[in-house]
Design a protein around this motif. Structure first.
Motif, PDB file in Angstrom:
ATOM      1  N   ARG A 129      -1.611  -1.377  -3.453  1.00 56.62           N
ATOM      2  CA  ARG A 129      -1.064  -1.486  -4.988  1.00 56.62           C
ATOM      3  C   ARG A 129      -0.594  -2.786  -4.929  1.00 56.62           C
ATOM      4  NH1 ARG A 129       4.583  -0.104  -6.443  1.00 56.62           N
ATOM      5  NH2 ARG A 129       4.390   0.407  -8.725  1.00 56.62           N
ATOM      6  N   TYR A 160       0.840  -1.259   0.078  1.00 52.70           N
ATOM      7  CA  TYR A 160      -0.117   0.009  -0.108  1.00 52.70           C
ATOM      8  C   TYR A 160       0.852   1.195   0.101  1.00 52.70           C
ATOM      9  CZ  TYR A 160       1.097   0.492   4.983  1.00 52.70           C
ATOM     10  OH  TYR A 160       1.965   0.762   6.141  1.00 52.70           O
ATOM     11  N   GLN A 161       0.289   2.388  -0.337  1.00 53.65           N
ATOM     12  CA  GLN A 161       0.956   3.647  -0.203  1.00 53.65           C
ATOM     13  C   GLN A 161       0.018   4.734  -0.512  1.00 53.65           C
ATOM     14  OE1 GLN A 161       3.362   2.707  -3.966  1.00 53.65           O
ATOM     15  NE2 GLN A 161       2.769   4.565  -4.764  1.00 53.65           N
ATOM     16  N   GLN A 213      -0.419   8.518  -2.466  1.00 55.83           N
ATOM     17  CA  GLN A 213       0.136   9.179  -3.684  1.00 55.83           C
ATOM     18  C   GLN A 213      -0.387  10.715  -3.836  1.00 55.83           C
ATOM     19  OE1 GLN A 213       2.123   8.019  -6.021  1.00 55.83           O
ATOM     20  NE2 GLN A 213       1.981  10.053  -7.223  1.00 55.83           N
ATOM     21  N   ASN A 228      -3.611   6.465   1.804  1.00 59.89           N
ATOM     22  CA  ASN A 228      -3.189   4.899   1.359  1.00 59.89           C
ATOM     23  C   ASN A 228      -4.054   4.142   0.663  1.00 59.89           C
ATOM     24  OD1 ASN A 228      -0.579   5.040   2.723  1.00 59.89           O
ATOM     25  ND2 ASN A 228      -1.583   4.599   4.763  1.00 59.89           N
TER      26      ASN A 228
END
Length: 95
Positions: A68, A57-58, A60, A65
């Motif tokens: 991904r 996860y992240q 952007q 979050n």
């Protein structure tokens, strides 16, 4: 002389949010974004504790979050992906 190669994609990158039931009816606001920002890390931690699967996860930019998922294994099947999605849903029900 030009040589053209037509290659099959080597991987797929899929980004998505899982919205738990507790946030589905909530209007978009700072509180909802703060809560949603904690969903992917919590589900990943639960996955690691249970040992079933793992997904990254992240955030952007100004987005909270999100999951991904990079699929680079050509042997991955529809049932593999279904299992991952079902596991996210199972672990996220109470969030």
């Amino acid at each position: 002389m030009y040589v053209w190669f037509f290659l099959q994609p080597e991987h797929t990158n899929v980004c998505f949010w899982y919205i738990p039931p507790s946030l589905r009816g909530m209007p978009d606001c700072d509180e909802r974004r703060e809560k949603l920002h904690r969903v992917a890390p919590k589900i990943k931690a639960l996955m690691m504790e249970s040992g079933t699967t793992m997904v990254g996860y992240q955030p952007q930019g100004d987005k909270v979050n999100f999951f991904r998922m990079v699929i680079s294994n050509p042997a991955a099947t529809k049932s593999d992906i279904d299992f991952l999605i079902e596991e996210i849903e199972r672990l996220g029900q109470e969030l």
